[in-house]
Design a protein around this motif. Structure first.
Motif, PDB file in Angstrom:
ATOM      1  N   ASP A   3       2.735   6.108   5.554  1.00  0.00           N
ATOM      2  CA  ASP A   3       2.263   5.029   6.420  1.00  0.00           C
ATOM      3  C   ASP A   3       2.507   3.660   5.806  1.00  0.00           C
ATOM      4  OD1 ASP A   3       1.498   6.522   8.541  1.00  0.00           O
ATOM      5  OD2 ASP A   3      -0.579   6.763   7.886  1.00  0.00           O
ATOM      6  N   GLU A   4       3.038   3.623   4.614  1.00  0.00           N
ATOM      7  CA  GLU A   4       3.319   2.334   3.979  1.00  0.00           C
ATOM      8  C   GLU A   4       4.464   1.620   4.697  1.00  0.00           C
ATOM      9  OE1 GLU A   4       4.842   0.537  -0.331  1.00  0.00           O
ATOM     10  OE2 GLU A   4       4.415   2.690  -0.074  1.00  0.00           O
ATOM     11  N   VAL A   5       4.296   0.318   4.895  1.00  0.00           N
ATOM     12  CA  VAL A   5       5.349  -0.493   5.513  1.00  0.00           C
ATOM     13  C   VAL A   5       6.288  -0.952   4.408  1.00  0.00           C
ATOM     14  CG1 VAL A   5       5.883  -2.511   6.923  1.00  0.00           C
ATOM     15  CG2 VAL A   5       3.745  -1.257   7.300  1.00  0.00           C
ATOM     16  N   GLU A   9      11.546  -2.029   6.689  1.00  0.00           N
ATOM     17  CA  GLU A   9      10.870  -2.234   7.969  1.00  0.00           C
ATOM     18  C   GLU A   9      10.467  -3.697   8.132  1.00  0.00           C
ATOM     19  OE1 GLU A   9       7.330  -0.187  10.675  1.00  0.00           O
ATOM     20  OE2 GLU A   9       7.725   0.521   8.630  1.00  0.00           O
ATOM     21  N   LYS A  10      10.040  -4.326   7.058  1.00  0.00           N
ATOM     22  CA  LYS A  10       9.671  -5.745   7.134  1.00  0.00           C
ATOM     23  C   LYS A  10      10.890  -6.607   7.459  1.00  0.00           C
ATOM     24  CE  LYS A  10       5.919  -5.122   3.780  1.00  0.00           C
ATOM     25  NZ  LYS A  10       5.453  -5.382   2.401  1.00  0.00           N
ATOM     26  N   ILE A 136       1.953  -2.303  13.836  1.00  0.00           N
ATOM     27  CA  ILE A 136       2.788  -1.665  12.812  1.00  0.00           C
ATOM     28  C   ILE A 136       1.929  -1.100  11.694  1.00  0.00           C
ATOM     29  CG2 ILE A 136       4.462  -2.132  10.974  1.00  0.00           C
ATOM     30  CD1 ILE A 136       5.958  -3.923  12.828  1.00  0.00           C
ATOM     31  N   SER A 137       0.855  -1.804  11.358  1.00  0.00           N
ATOM     32  CA  SER A 137       0.012  -1.348  10.252  1.00  0.00           C
ATOM     33  C   SER A 137      -1.451  -1.672  10.530  1.00  0.00           C
ATOM     34  CB  SER A 137       0.443  -2.021   8.942  1.00  0.00           C
ATOM     35  OG  SER A 137      -0.466  -1.709   7.895  1.00  0.00           O
ATOM     36  N   ARG A 139      -3.468  -2.166   8.079  1.00  0.00           N
ATOM     37  CA  ARG A 139      -3.920  -2.860   6.866  1.00  0.00           C
ATOM     38  C   ARG A 139      -3.724  -4.370   7.009  1.00  0.00           C
ATOM     39  NH1 ARG A 139      -0.710   1.445   5.209  1.00  0.00           N
ATOM     40  NH2 ARG A 139      -1.872   3.172   4.226  1.00  0.00           N
ATOM     41  N   GLU A 142      -0.887  -5.946   4.883  1.00  0.00           N
ATOM     42  CA  GLU A 142       0.461  -5.674   5.369  1.00  0.00           C
ATOM     43  C   GLU A 142       0.781  -6.495   6.609  1.00  0.00           C
ATOM     44  OE1 GLU A 142       1.654  -1.217   3.849  1.00  0.00           O
ATOM     45  OE2 GLU A 142       0.596  -1.394   5.761  1.00  0.00           O
ATOM     46  N   ARG A 143      -0.215  -6.715   7.463  1.00  0.00           N
ATOM     47  CA  ARG A 143       0.024  -7.547   8.648  1.00  0.00           C
ATOM     48  C   ARG A 143       0.282  -8.994   8.243  1.00  0.00           C
ATOM     49  NH1 ARG A 143      -4.160  -4.355  11.067  1.00  0.00           N
ATOM     50  NH2 ARG A 143      -5.668  -6.055  10.821  1.00  0.00           N
ATOM     51  N   THR A 203      11.399  -0.200  12.966  1.00  0.00           N
ATOM     52  CA  THR A 203       9.944  -0.364  12.961  1.00  0.00           C
ATOM     53  C   THR A 203       9.261   0.838  13.598  1.00  0.00           C
ATOM     54  OG1 THR A 203      10.058  -1.599  15.054  1.00  0.00           O
ATOM     55  CG2 THR A 203      10.060  -2.877  13.016  1.00  0.00           C
ATOM     56  N   ARG A 206       2.092   2.277  14.290  1.00  0.00           N
ATOM     57  CA  ARG A 206       1.169   3.216  13.651  1.00  0.00           C
ATOM     58  C   ARG A 206      -0.217   3.205  14.300  1.00  0.00           C
ATOM     59  NH1 ARG A 206       4.669   1.131  10.097  1.00  0.00           N
ATOM     60  NH2 ARG A 206       5.575   2.458   8.471  1.00  0.00           N
TER      61      ARG A 206
END
Length: 308
Positions: A3-5, A9-10, A136-137, A139, A142-143, A203, A206
């Motif tokens: 689940d880590e971005v 993906e970034k 996307i996340s 967290r 991460e956002r 992308t 999630r």
């Protein structure tokens, strides 16, 4: 699947705002000049077209937001629009820069239809793209990072447009601004479509939507209009962007008709078109620097102290 971005993906996400900037800033930097001096209609007609398009945006944008929020597909709520609207975005963007040999009235009608159509297509991809960042996340950190990458993509796109347009119009046009703008728009259209597809492919959503028993569109609009903070944010953003739009639209005319040709900068003699590119490039470069500086200041001093 983790689940880590990850960085890929970034970067893919950032490409979406680079794509949007290709045409958003193309119009912001050179739109008024193109329609008056190349397309050949009056500034009053262009201003009216821009005003009508923005008024329609005030209706169209919330509708598109509601549609995207209620979209359900195997790709998620927001990602599908990057796939579905990539080609329409490219086609309508190019059509805006086609100059038909018609009567003045017919040309105004053509400009109004194509520009408004592009604005609707732009909304149908940009609003879902904006919503994508929130799913996307789960967290917050991460956002925040995704937001920074988005701004990097946007301001990098602005820097590219500022530097590339004078060069491309001159070299692709072969002395014809009409041909130069059309071919430049065509190149940007292909780039934008490929970048949207890249963002779609790289992308992942999630966060799954919360299902409702039935649509509550009217209730959502009432809640929005009753939110004082949203109204204040809307009013301040409106005034800010009006000022920015007026400033950017007048720059090409200032350099072409007031500053003129043959000025030197660090030993180079610059044409008016070159000076326009230098001016916009410098502004875009400092905006890009600001993204990196702001993120570091926010980590050191906190978001509230940094942004206020």
């Amino acid at each position: 699947m983790s689940d880590e971005v990850r960085i890929g993906e970034k970067l893919g996400f950032a490409g979406g705002d680079f794509a949007c900037a290709l045409f958003f800033l193309f119009f912001s930097f050179y739109g008024l000049y193109f329609y008056t001096d190349v397309f050949g209609i009056s500034a009053a007609a262009v201003g009216t077209i821009f005003l009508i398009a923005r008024l329609w945006d005030a209706v169209n944008d919330p509708i598109m937001g509601i549609i995207a929020d209620r979209t359900r597909s195997r790709w998620g709520r927001f990602r599908p629009y990057l796939l579905w609207m990539a080609v329409p975005f490219a086609v309508t963007g190019v059509m805006c820069f086609v100059v038909p040999d018609w009567s003045p009235g017919a040309k105004i009608a053509y400009a109004a239809i194509t520009y408004t159509s592009f604005g609707m297509v732009y909304t149908s991809v940009n609003l879902p793209y904006s919503g994508l960042m929130g799913v996307i996340s789960p967290r917050p950190q991460e956002r925040t990072e995704l937001s920074q990458f988005r701004f990097i993509g946007s301001y990098s796109g602005g820097l590219f447009v500022a530097m590339a347009v004078p060069f491309l119009v001159s070299n692709l046009g072969g002395g014809s601004e009409r041909r130069g703008y059309l071919l430049t728009a065509s190149l940007f259209a292909v780039m934008a479509a490929l970048l949207f597809l890249t963002t779609f492919l790289t992308t992942r959503e999630r966060i799954k939507p919360i299902e409702r028993e039935s649509p509550q569109v009217i209730a959502d609009l009432k809640d929005l209009l009753a939110n004082r903070a949203v109204i204040i944010l809307f009013a301040s953003s409106l005034l800010y962007f009006i000022g920015i739009a007026l400033h950017l639209a007048t720059v090409p005319f200032y350099f072409k008709y007031y500053v003129g040709e043959g000025h030197s900068l660090f030993g180079w003699t610059l044409s008016a078109d070159s000076m326009i590119g230098v001016f916009f490039s410098a502004g875009s470069l400092f905006l890009l620097i600001g993204v990196f500086a702001t993120s570091r200041m926010a980590r050191r001093f906190g978001k509230i102290r940094t942004y206020t």
